[in-house]
Design an enzyme around this catalytic site. Structure first.
Site, PDB file in Angstrom:
ATOM      1  N   SER A  16      32.126  89.057 127.700  1.00 45.10           N
ATOM      2  CA  SER A  16      30.640  89.417 127.141  1.00 45.10           C
ATOM      3  C   SER A  16      29.544  88.787 127.996  1.00 45.10           C
ATOM      4  CB  SER A  16      30.753  88.604 125.655  1.00 45.10           C
ATOM      5  OG  SER A  16      30.460  87.427 125.697  1.00 45.10           O
ATOM      6  N   SER A 140      20.301  77.879 133.799  1.00 39.83           N
ATOM      7  CA  SER A 140      19.367  78.392 132.839  1.00 39.83           C
ATOM      8  C   SER A 140      17.876  77.861 132.983  1.00 39.83           C
ATOM      9  CB  SER A 140      19.857  77.697 131.198  1.00 39.83           C
ATOM     10  OG  SER A 140      18.723  78.295 130.327  1.00 39.83           O
ATOM     11  N   TYR A 153      22.640  71.069 125.635  1.00 39.86           N
ATOM     12  CA  TYR A 153      22.579  72.068 126.429  1.00 39.86           C
ATOM     13  C   TYR A 153      21.897  71.963 127.677  1.00 39.86           C
ATOM     14  CZ  TYR A 153      22.102  77.148 127.751  1.00 39.86           C
ATOM     15  OH  TYR A 153      22.123  78.236 128.575  1.00 39.86           O
ATOM     16  N   LYS A 157      23.097  71.816 131.784  1.00 42.09           N
ATOM     17  CA  LYS A 157      22.436  72.536 132.567  1.00 42.09           C
ATOM     18  C   LYS A 157      21.555  71.679 133.939  1.00 42.09           C
ATOM     19  CE  LYS A 157      23.612  76.392 131.070  1.00 42.09           C
ATOM     20  NZ  LYS A 157      24.941  76.982 131.697  1.00 42.09           N
ATOM     21  N   THR A 188      22.328  88.686 125.071  1.00 44.56           N
ATOM     22  CA  THR A 188      23.613  88.413 125.003  1.00 44.56           C
ATOM     23  C   THR A 188      23.996  87.630 123.470  1.00 44.56           C
ATOM     24  OG1 THR A 188      23.354  86.051 125.751  1.00 44.56           O
ATOM     25  CG2 THR A 188      23.536  87.760 127.517  1.00 44.56           C
TER      26      THR A 188
END
Length: 266
Positions: A16, A140, A153, A157, A188
């Protein structure tokens, strides 16, 4: 002829979002693609759209490092070698530090950082033997800044930048390249699938994500950066808030910190 023509590209998180869009973009340019993610049925859907002769389904779970050696050997054997490894699989987060159990922090780090490290180590000898290879790392904007409810998160990253900058410095003599990609808000399911403090999926989208840059256009930007052998590049909506924040962080770091601490999380 495209620089991607006849290349063999292995993509994680290919079921995806950006990964799926990259699979289509590489295939359009004449590459053969190996599709990895946890959901076989979704990988088979992408394979059917692209064409079975041009891609191969290789289910993979980034929290199962014991499988990486065998999965890497299988990936290499499909078309005979690998030219490009796109590290794209991952999960985001929407939870406060104090409310988030250490197990959730570890799970995010396992997928978003250690999964990339483990697959890189498994594939690196192949690249070194061939004196050629390209690691494309989907990081990101959160790999450069920090905002509320993204601690694990953002930590994962940030860690990717440190690890792959070091790797680049180690392997350049073997003609192995590293490109780190920093997407902004992209359309997304990343927010829908983000983990909450309970470890469950958030289950809803955010306005920034819904209003983000299209995944197919993002894929085109990524292919252009890879073709140009960029070290690190932002992709997404140019001069959007997330893009501008990178410049504010660089030149006015205190301003960005004050903005971030007053941001209302989605």
């Amino acid at each position: 002829m495209s620089t991607s023509a006849n290349k063999i590209v292995w993509i994680t998180g290919a079921s995806s979002g950006i990964g799926e869009a990259l699979a289509h973009a590489y295939a359009r340019q004449g590459a053969k693609v190996i599709l990895s993610a946890r959901r076989r049925e979704e990988l088979e859907r992408v394979q059917k759209e692209i064409g079975e002769a041009q891609c191969y389904v290789l289910p993979l779970d980034l929290v199962e490092p014991a499988t990486f050696e065998a999965k890497t050997a299988e990936a290499i054997g499909v078309f005979g070698h690998i030219d490009v490894m796109v590290h794209n699989g991952g999960i985001s987060q929407r939870s406060w530090v104090l409310e988030t159990p250490i197990e959730v922090h570890r799970r995010i780090m396992e997928v978003d950082f250690f999964g990339y490290v483990g697959l890189t180590r498994a594939l690196l000898p192949h690249f070194q033997d061939r004196k050629s290879g390209h690691f494309v790392v989907i990081s990101s904007v959160m790999g450069k800044i920090g905002t509320p409810m993204r601690s694990a998160y953002a930590a994962a990253k940030h860690a990717l930048h440190g690890f792959f900058d070091c790797l680049r410095a180690e392997v350049w003599k073997d003609n192995i390249l590293v490109t780190i990609i920093c997407p902004g808000y992209i359309v997304t399911n990343v927010t829908i699938n983000a983990l909450t403090a309970s470890g469950e999926k958030l289950g809803k989208d955010g306005k920034n994500n819904k209003g983000g840059y299209p995944a197919d256009k993002t894929a085109d930007q990524i292919l252009a950066a890879v073709s140009a052998k960029k070290y690190e590049v932002f992709v997404g909506r140019k001069l959007g808030l997330e893009h501008i924040s990178l410049y504010v962080k660089r030149f006015f770091p205190t301003v960005l910190k004050n903005i971030a601490k007053n941001q209302i999380p989605e």
